[in-house]
Design a protein around this motif. Structure first.
Motif, short mmCIF file in Angstrom:
data_model
loop_
_atom_site.label_atom_id
_atom_site.label_comp_id
_atom_site.label_asym_id
_atom_site.label_seq_id
_atom_site.Cartn_x
_atom_site.Cartn_y
_atom_site.Cartn_z
N THR A 535 49.70 38.61 38.00
CA THR A 535 49.21 38.12 39.30
C THR A 535 47.71 37.87 39.25
O THR A 535 47.22 36.86 39.77
CB THR A 535 49.54 39.13 40.41
OG1 THR A 535 50.95 39.33 40.46
CG2 THR A 535 49.06 38.62 41.75
N ALA A 536 46.98 38.79 38.63
CA ALA A 536 45.53 38.62 38.49
C ALA A 536 45.22 37.35 37.69
O ALA A 536 44.32 36.58 38.05
CB ALA A 536 44.92 39.84 37.83
N ALA A 537 45.94 37.13 36.61
CA ALA A 537 45.72 35.93 35.80
C ALA A 537 46.02 34.67 36.60
O ALA A 537 45.33 33.65 36.46
CB ALA A 537 46.60 35.98 34.56
N GLU A 538 47.02 34.74 37.47
CA GLU A 538 47.38 33.58 38.28
C GLU A 538 46.30 33.23 39.29
O GLU A 538 46.01 32.05 39.51
CB GLU A 538 48.71 33.85 38.99
CG GLU A 538 49.15 32.72 39.91
CD GLU A 538 50.42 33.08 40.69
OE1 GLU A 538 50.82 32.27 41.56
OE2 GLU A 538 50.99 34.16 40.43
N TYR A 539 45.70 34.26 39.91
CA TYR A 539 44.77 34.01 41.02
C TYR A 539 43.31 33.91 40.58
O TYR A 539 42.54 33.21 41.23
CB TYR A 539 44.93 35.09 42.09
CG TYR A 539 46.17 34.89 42.93
CD1 TYR A 539 46.13 34.11 44.08
CD2 TYR A 539 47.39 35.46 42.57
CE1 TYR A 539 47.27 33.90 44.85
CE2 TYR A 539 48.53 35.26 43.33
CZ TYR A 539 48.47 34.48 44.46
OH TYR A 539 49.60 34.28 45.22
#
Length: 595
Positions: A535-539
């Motif tokens: 999720t962190a990589a996505e955002y």
């Protein structure tokens, strides 16, 4: 079919035809008839008889069938009963008390009147409001010992008094309804609402308030509903704020403060006889306080400032008495207030609730898990309501709010940690906004500039978002390891909410996730770690994430070669595999990025 049964069927069909001729299927009066016609109870039969008599009056007077006409006809009948009662008082005989049948007939008429008042327009009620209230008060006074009739009177009073919400009341009419001390000369006047002899509506509403602590449960419930009806209908209107809320607030505060005063007096009383008497008084005042809290659960959200603040202060004071039952009901009252879609309290009043509730939650975290779960919800709801009322004040309180919830994560009961993390996630969704993220990023950038130039600004204070980020980082620390399966989703929620700003604001949380990921195979929260990192990589972007969590491939290869340099026999590719656990590399990270 027997002759008696045939006569009964004919009578029923005739009655139905009479009611059908007056009222449509969806008319409240028709619904009332259908409800009672299916019952064989004597009370229902009396309601049917009274309704049929009213229909006959409407037909005779050529009135349009409606709740308004039913209201007028029923009030005419009740007024005649009250007039007969007044004329008979000289001889010591009350018409209302002249027989059980007479009283039951009055009860049936009150049942019909309640439905009519509920569906009448405020303008129609207002034209006869004073007369209606006067009759209801007299009937209620004569039936104080009869619970069923009294409950019907209370219900009718609630529907009648709510008609003042939309009415434009002049000064003279105001003084006639509420007295000179009821706010008629200006909204800033204070005084006793019941001190004026013309205060008819004031006396009626004051009676409703006092019935809220009646010893009869059904009467109490009816009074609670009637007060709630009046307060909710008049919320936002001048009459509500100036009179009804002030009257109810004064009554509630008096009853809520009484237990502390009575307990102190009982503790200081000398002598067994006097101590027993004061103890009985203390028990009675505590019981009344419980009943008032029951009324407040449904009514407090309809009370506006400044009255709401006074009631909340008295409710908070109840929680410090050390009485578990009072404390529980006071907490439930505050929870009901915090869950209201549109409470009348302002942000400052909610702020006063936050600190005492956080203290209660800390005290209950290890011994009373159910109570602690309720308090965790209450803390989150309060902060959310503050944000809706005043975002600026709510932002200032967020660091304390998250810190208070953070202290509950070490509770021995897993349910407390689960509910606490759900409260944190709700706070992130409802209160963390773009303005907080902007202030946080600006602060981080300023710190980095100061570090490069070796200049420090002592006046630079961290914004609220920094405090929230530190709480989330602490929740991912070893101290709260047992709660990681629940705290990691909180970080996931925060990455989603902050977007690209999460890279700068949640760097500490990313570092903690990197440490967890290196040993994820031995943790039961492995899936949560992988979800959070993806999720962190996505955002924030994969590149930004790898800047903070580099793979360290070169270092790992160098260390592997150093370990194997002395072993000439180890040449195959399998023996050259990189051991990420011993070499410090993050080969576990790419799969999470690919997700």
């Amino acid at each position: 079919m027997s002759a008696a049964a045939e006569r009964k069927t004919i009578s029923t069909n005739t009655n139905l035809s009479l009611v059908s001729a007056h009222f449509a299927l969806d008319d409240p009066m028709r619904v009332l008839y259908d409800k009672h016609s299916r019952s064989q109870q004597p009370e229902s039969k009396r309601v049917i008889s009274a309704l049929l008599a009213i229909c006959a009056v409407i037909t005779e007077k050529n009135m349009q069938p409606s709740p308004v006409s039913v209201y007028a006809a029923t009030m005419a009948s009740l007024t005649s009963v009250v007039d007969d009662d007044d004329s008979s008082n000289a001889g010591g005989i009350s018409a209302v008390h002249s027989g059980e049948g007479e009283r039951q007939t009055v009860h049936a008429m009150l049942t019909i009147l309640a439905v009519a008042l509920e569906h009448c327009s405020p303008a129609a009620i207002k034209s006869k409001l004073m007369e209606t209230v006067d009759v209801l008060v007299k009937v209620g006074r004569d039936n104080q010992e009869h619970s069923a009739a009294l409950r019907a009177v209370i219900k009718c009073l609630g529907f009648a008094l709510r008609a003042t919400a939309t009415a434009k009341i002049g000064k003279e009419e105001w003084e006639k309804m509420f007295g000179k001390q009821g706010g008629g000369g200006g909204e800033g006047k204070e005084g006793n609402e019941n001190s004026n002899s013309n205060n008819q509506l004031g006396k009626a509403f004051s009676a409703l308030c006092h019935f809220c602590v009646d010893s009869r449960p059904k009467v109490r419930k009816s009074a609670h509903e009637a007060v709630q009806e009046v307060l909710s209908a008049t919320k936002g209107a001048r009459v509500g704020k100036v009179f009804f809320q002030k009257t109810f607030g004064a009554f509630a505060v008096q009853k809520l403060k009484a237990p502390r005063d009575a307990a102190e007096k009982a503790a200081n009383m000398k002598g067994a006889k006097g101590a027993k008497k004061e103890k009985d008084v203390a028990i009675a005042t505590a019981t009344e306080a419980l009943h008032v809290l029951g009324a407040l659960k449904g009514s407090l959200a309809s009370v506006e400032e400044p009255t709401a603040s006074k009631i909340v202060d008295a409710t908070i004071e109840i929680t410090s008495l050390g009485e578990p039952l009072l404390e529980t009901h006071a907490t439930e009252t505050l929870l009901a207030l915090s869950m209201s879609p549109n409470p009348g309290c302002d942000a400052k009043t909610f702020m006063k609730i936050l600190e005492p509730v956080a203290r209660l939650a800390r005290e209950a975290s290890h011994t009373q898990p159910t109570k602690c779960v309720t308090l965790a919800r209450l803390i989150a709801n309060i902060a959310t309501q503050m944000y809706r009322k005043d975002p600026e004040e709510a932002r200032k309180a967020l660091p304390f709010t998250f810190e208070s919830l953070l202290k509950l994560l070490n509770a021995p009961h897993e349910g407390v940690a689960i509910e606490t993390c759900e409260a944190m996630k709700m706070l992130i969704r409802e209160t963390v906004d773009s303005e907080m993220a902007r202030e946080g990023v600006k602060y981080v950038a300023t710190l980095r500039v100061q570090q490069k130039t070796s200049k420090k600004n002592s006046s630079l204070k961290p914004p609220p978002m920094i405090g929230v980020a530190k709480s989330i980082e602490s929740a991912l620390g070893m101290r709260y390891r047992a709660a990681w399966p629940f705290t990691i989703p909180v970080a996931t929620q925060c990455f989603q909410r902050l977007g690209i700003a999460g890279g700068a604001l949640l760097s500490g949380s990313l570092a903690a996730l990197g440490e967890m990921g290196a040993n994820a195979d031995g943790l039961r929260c492995k899936s949560q770690i992988e979800t959070c990192i993806s999720t962190a990589a996505e955002y924030i972007g994969a590149e930004a994430l790898l800047e903070q969590l580099p793979l360290r491939l070169e270092e790992s290869i160098d260390k592997s070669l150093e370990r194997r340099g002395d072993d000439d026999d180890v040449q195959d590719e399998e023996d050259m595999d990189i051991d990420d656990e011993s070499d410090g590399s993050r080969l576990w990270l790419p799969p999470s990025l690919w997700r």
